[in-house]
Scaffold this motif. Sequence first.
Motif, PDB file in Angstrom:
ATOM      1  N   LEU A   1       0.746  -0.803   0.213  1.00  0.00           N
ATOM      2  CA  LEU A   1      -0.210   0.018   0.297  1.00  0.00           C
ATOM      3  C   LEU A   1       1.266   0.927  -0.112  1.00  0.00           C
ATOM      4  O   LEU A   1       0.711   2.228  -0.907  1.00  0.00           O
ATOM      5  CB  LEU A   1      -0.828   0.186   1.009  1.00  0.00           C
ATOM      6  CG  LEU A   1      -2.165   0.687   1.446  1.00  0.00           C
ATOM      7  CD1 LEU A   1      -3.359   0.558   2.934  1.00  0.00           C
ATOM      8  CD2 LEU A   1      -2.237   2.101   1.426  1.00  0.00           C
TER       9      LEU A   1
ATOM     10  N   GLY B   1       1.522   3.942  -3.272  1.00  0.00           N
ATOM     11  CA  GLY B   1       1.746   5.899  -3.371  1.00  0.00           C
ATOM     12  C   GLY B   1       3.205   6.314  -3.253  1.00  0.00           C
ATOM     13  O   GLY B   1       3.157   7.882  -3.828  1.00  0.00           O
TER      14      GLY B   1
ATOM     15  N   ASP C   1      -4.343   0.784   7.847  1.00  0.00           N
ATOM     16  CA  ASP C   1      -4.533   1.618   6.498  1.00  0.00           C
ATOM     17  C   ASP C   1      -4.800   2.205   6.651  1.00  0.00           C
ATOM     18  O   ASP C   1      -4.752   2.852   5.374  1.00  0.00           O
ATOM     19  CB  ASP C   1      -5.741  -0.196   6.147  1.00  0.00           C
ATOM     20  CG  ASP C   1      -4.672  -1.986   6.185  1.00  0.00           C
ATOM     21  OD1 ASP C   1      -3.415  -1.602   6.550  1.00  0.00           O
ATOM     22  OD2 ASP C   1      -5.032  -2.388   5.770  1.00  0.00           O
ATOM     23  N   GLU C   2      -6.119   2.374   7.330  1.00  0.00           N
ATOM     24  CA  GLU C   2      -6.617   4.055   6.693  1.00  0.00           C
ATOM     25  C   GLU C   2      -5.137   5.055   7.725  1.00  0.00           C
ATOM     26  O   GLU C   2      -5.653   6.497   6.391  1.00  0.00           O
ATOM     27  CB  GLU C   2      -7.717   3.740   7.825  1.00  0.00           C
ATOM     28  CG  GLU C   2      -7.787   3.647   9.239  1.00  0.00           C
ATOM     29  CD  GLU C   2      -7.566   2.825   9.936  1.00  0.00           C
ATOM     30  OE1 GLU C   2      -7.379   2.142   9.303  1.00  0.00           O
ATOM     31  OE2 GLU C   2      -7.982   2.935  10.893  1.00  0.00           O
TER      32      GLU C   2
ATOM     33  N   THR D   1      -3.260   5.009   3.727  1.00  0.00           N
ATOM     34  CA  THR D   1      -4.171   5.305   3.234  1.00  0.00           C
ATOM     35  C   THR D   1      -3.387   6.930   3.006  1.00  0.00           C
ATOM     36  O   THR D   1      -3.580   7.707   1.910  1.00  0.00           O
ATOM     37  CB  THR D   1      -5.279   5.185   2.967  1.00  0.00           C
ATOM     38  OG1 THR D   1      -5.361   4.117   2.850  1.00  0.00           O
ATOM     39  CG2 THR D   1      -6.345   5.517   2.074  1.00  0.00           C
ATOM     40  N   GLU D   2      -4.128   7.898   4.068  1.00  0.00           N
ATOM     41  CA  GLU D   2      -4.333   9.576   4.005  1.00  0.00           C
ATOM     42  C   GLU D   2      -2.219   9.436   4.545  1.00  0.00           C
ATOM     43  O   GLU D   2      -2.327  10.602   3.210  1.00  0.00           O
ATOM     44  CB  GLU D   2      -4.672   9.014   5.937  1.00  0.00           C
ATOM     45  CG  GLU D   2      -4.640  10.484   6.568  1.00  0.00           C
ATOM     46  CD  GLU D   2      -5.464  12.067   5.326  1.00  0.00           C
ATOM     47  OE1 GLU D   2      -6.458  11.428   5.259  1.00  0.00           O
ATOM     48  OE2 GLU D   2      -5.064  13.386   5.014  1.00  0.00           O
TER      49      GLU D   2
ATOM     50  N   ASP E   1      -2.226   9.736   0.331  1.00  0.00           N
ATOM     51  CA  ASP E   1      -3.006  10.394  -0.595  1.00  0.00           C
ATOM     52  C   ASP E   1      -1.895  11.859   0.062  1.00  0.00           C
ATOM     53  O   ASP E   1      -1.938  12.985  -1.014  1.00  0.00           O
ATOM     54  CB  ASP E   1      -4.225  11.024   0.177  1.00  0.00           C
ATOM     55  CG  ASP E   1      -4.938   9.962   0.384  1.00  0.00           C
ATOM     56  OD1 ASP E   1      -4.869   9.710  -1.168  1.00  0.00           O
ATOM     57  OD2 ASP E   1      -5.933   9.984   0.479  1.00  0.00           O
TER      58      ASP E   1
END
Length: 388
Positions: A298, A302, A371-372, A375-376, A379
């Motif tokens: 992940l 990114g 994970d969150e 993910t942030e 971003d």
Amino acid sequence: MRPFTSTIFAEMSALALRTGAINLGQGFPDTDGPPSLLADAAANITGGVNQYPPGPGVPALRAAVAEHQSRFHGLSVDPEHVLVTTGATEAIAAAVLALCEPGDEVVTFQPYYDSYAATVALAGATLRAVPLRPTPLRPPTFGFDADELRAAFSPRTRVVLVNSPHNPTGAVFTAAQLTRIGELAAEHDAVVVSDEVYEHMVFSDAPGGPAHIPVATLPGMAERTLTISSAGKTFSVTGWKVGWVHGPPELVAAVRAAKQYLSYVSGAPFQPAIAAALALPDAFFTDLAAGLQRKRDLLSVGLGAAGLTVYPSAGTYFVITDAAPLGVTDGVDLCWRLPELVGVAAVPVSGFCADPELGRTLVRFAFCKRDEVLTEAVDRLAGLPAHL
Ligand code: PMP
Ligand code: GLN
């Protein structure tokens, strides 16, 4: 100790806290370890297991470490030859202090976990750090040049400090690499101090296969190897600081002599709880690696999308990137500015190097986060090229 007054991890964590950035610098998970482990430790505290444990460690933990080494690595270890320490950090320090006199030399690889250089300085010994550089393999990994490794050895070499899976590169040494290190150690009658704290974090696509190879499993190496690990990484309790070391009785006795005057003992209520956790079913350990591998992917995707060159990580909590494609010439400067630029903190690889040129534009990110959170972070990092 003047060069060692602050650690790069502490500085970057403080910066992340000050700025409210997502902290992908210091390597610690943001979730707790197995509930049974936490409950056992809490029950021990309220149940009165709060005074000095025995010097070498609680017998149940020494036995559990021996059983774990047999179950996962096929190593035959006598619990009598296991010493419980205050984290792997103390085991490394006690080993180096016990084995080195001023003027002796310690061979290791750079970048290295930062306590190595400080510990060698405390012993008055000299560090010989062999560079790990990206290899031309596909996918690239970090490796050493065999001639450079040989050149680092001398008649004063007492210890070879090996760390696989490796922080910060995410490299997992192959049997061939470890054999080469072992041959040179034997030739120079040096002791291998093997830091294996990431032993359960090797990914299925690691170049040498998804298996960690303890140095002590190589032919002839058990007799000259001190094997070190810790509960912090395996059970996501980095703040507990319970580690261990095992090896030949005379070497462990030397480490114990140094250790007893560093901390004497520690972690009374944690030790029996960790003993039980080491016996958790295989699924716990395989799920740990599989979960981290997903997190690695992940974050790595990114980081690549943000324009950084990503060196695939084969193990540990960490992935190394090169910021040069974004026009960055100094990773330290980038890491000081990153929280302000995009709200993410990371650590510069030069902070892990004796020769800062080696990691000049490299930056390490930790993916041991929910994970969150990752993910942030991804971003936010997507905006990096526009902010530079
Ligand atoms: N060795 C390495 C390679 C590490 O990354 C760490 C991380 N903290 C340690 C040792 C220290 O382990 P502990 O917290 O058990 O002292
Ligand atoms: N091992 C962790 C890392 O490399 C942190 C250790 C520390 O802060 N001393 O990020």
